[in-house]
Design a protein around this motif. Structure first.
Motif, PDB file in Angstrom:
ATOM      1  N   LYS A 183       0.825  -1.215   0.000  1.00 58.66           N
ATOM      2  CA  LYS A 183       0.000   0.000   0.000  1.00 58.66           C
ATOM      3  C   LYS A 183       0.859   1.266   0.000  1.00 58.66           C
ATOM      4  CE  LYS A 183      -3.910   2.145   2.280  1.00 58.66           C
ATOM      5  NZ  LYS A 183      -4.988   1.950   3.240  1.00 58.66           N
ATOM      6  N   HIS A 184       1.919   1.272   0.778  1.00 61.00           N
ATOM      7  CA  HIS A 184       2.779   2.462   0.873  1.00 61.00           C
ATOM      8  C   HIS A 184       3.700   2.624  -0.346  1.00 61.00           C
ATOM      9  CE1 HIS A 184       5.444  -0.727   2.264  1.00 61.00           C
ATOM     10  NE2 HIS A 184       6.464   0.096   2.093  1.00 61.00           N
ATOM     11  N   LEU A 185       3.662   1.657  -1.264  1.00 59.42           N
ATOM     12  CA  LEU A 185       4.539   1.703  -2.434  1.00 59.42           C
ATOM     13  C   LEU A 185       3.787   1.979  -3.737  1.00 59.42           C
ATOM     14  CD1 LEU A 185       6.938  -1.264  -1.615  1.00 59.42           C
ATOM     15  CD2 LEU A 185       7.344   1.183  -1.318  1.00 59.42           C
ATOM     16  N   ASN A 186       2.537   2.469  -3.627  1.00 61.12           N
ATOM     17  CA  ASN A 186       1.833   2.888  -4.831  1.00 61.12           C
ATOM     18  C   ASN A 186       1.049   4.152  -4.514  1.00 61.12           C
ATOM     19  OD1 ASN A 186      -1.312   1.968  -4.716  1.00 61.12           O
ATOM     20  ND2 ASN A 186      -0.059   0.481  -3.604  1.00 61.12           N
ATOM     21  N   THR A 187       1.028   5.075  -5.458  1.00 57.13           N
ATOM     22  CA  THR A 187       0.472   6.404  -5.201  1.00 57.13           C
ATOM     23  C   THR A 187      -1.039   6.389  -4.997  1.00 57.13           C
ATOM     24  OG1 THR A 187       0.344   6.858  -7.569  1.00 57.13           O
ATOM     25  CG2 THR A 187       2.335   7.615  -6.406  1.00 57.13           C
ATOM     26  N   LEU A 188      -1.719   5.336  -5.408  1.00 53.61           N
ATOM     27  CA  LEU A 188      -3.158   5.234  -5.167  1.00 53.61           C
ATOM     28  C   LEU A 188      -3.473   4.580  -3.825  1.00 53.61           C
ATOM     29  CD1 LEU A 188      -4.374   4.242  -8.738  1.00 53.61           C
ATOM     30  CD2 LEU A 188      -4.453   6.496  -7.644  1.00 53.61           C
ATOM     31  N   ASN A 189      -2.429   4.181  -3.101  1.00 57.32           N
ATOM     32  CA  ASN A 189      -2.577   3.532  -1.794  1.00 57.32           C
ATOM     33  C   ASN A 189      -3.492   2.315  -1.841  1.00 57.32           C
ATOM     34  OD1 ASN A 189      -0.857   5.280  -0.284  1.00 57.32           O
ATOM     35  ND2 ASN A 189      -2.461   6.818  -0.372  1.00 57.32           N
ATOM     36  N   LEU A 190      -3.369   1.532  -2.898  1.00 60.36           N
ATOM     37  CA  LEU A 190      -4.169   0.320  -3.035  1.00 60.36           C
ATOM     38  C   LEU A 190      -3.604  -0.781  -2.140  1.00 60.36           C
ATOM     39  CD1 LEU A 190      -4.493   0.300  -6.920  1.00 60.36           C
ATOM     40  CD2 LEU A 190      -6.223   1.035  -5.264  1.00 60.36           C
TER      41      LEU A 190
END
Length: 118
Positions: free
Chosen positions: A10-17
């Motif tokens: 989650k912390h490694l994608n800008t959409l917080n997926l």
């Protein structure tokens, strides 16, 4: 090289997926890539290269080896009166590199400022 399992991305994608990687390695050195690919081949895992996560939609579950690129550094390879050739780490924040190049009077990247990613 440290292989982790069931890692939240989650912390490694800008959409917080919410996305869970079955296998994960943070790449801090180019030599880590060779070792990681050998591990993936040995375990018959697909490989997903993840950098800043600004241009990717991640599924909830990723059954693969996720390589998170975190190689830092900006090194001048060659320079003359008109040109500068630099080697930039695959984990370097893009906007920080643009700012660095401007401070060094290496002009030409200013119009690419504020682009998210590494």
């Amino acid at each position: 090289m440290h292989v982790q399992q069931q890692v939240q991305l989650k912390h490694l994608n800008t959409l917080n997926l919410n996305a869970i990687a079955s296998h994960y390695i943070e790449i801090n050195d180019s030599n880590d890539v060779v070792d990681a690919l050998a591990f993936a081949e040995q375990k018959a895992l697909n490989v997903l290269v993840l950098s800043g996560g600004s241009n990717v939609l991640l599924p909830q579950h990723i059954h693969a080896l996720v390589l998170h690129l975190n190689i830092q550094g900006i090194d001048v390879i060659d320079e003359d009166e008109r040109n500068v050739t630099v080697q930039v780490g695959a984990g370097q924040v893009w906007h920080d590199f643009v700012l660095h190049s401007t401070k060094q009077n290496w002009f030409g990247l200013q119009n690419l400022a504020l682009i998210p990613g590494l």
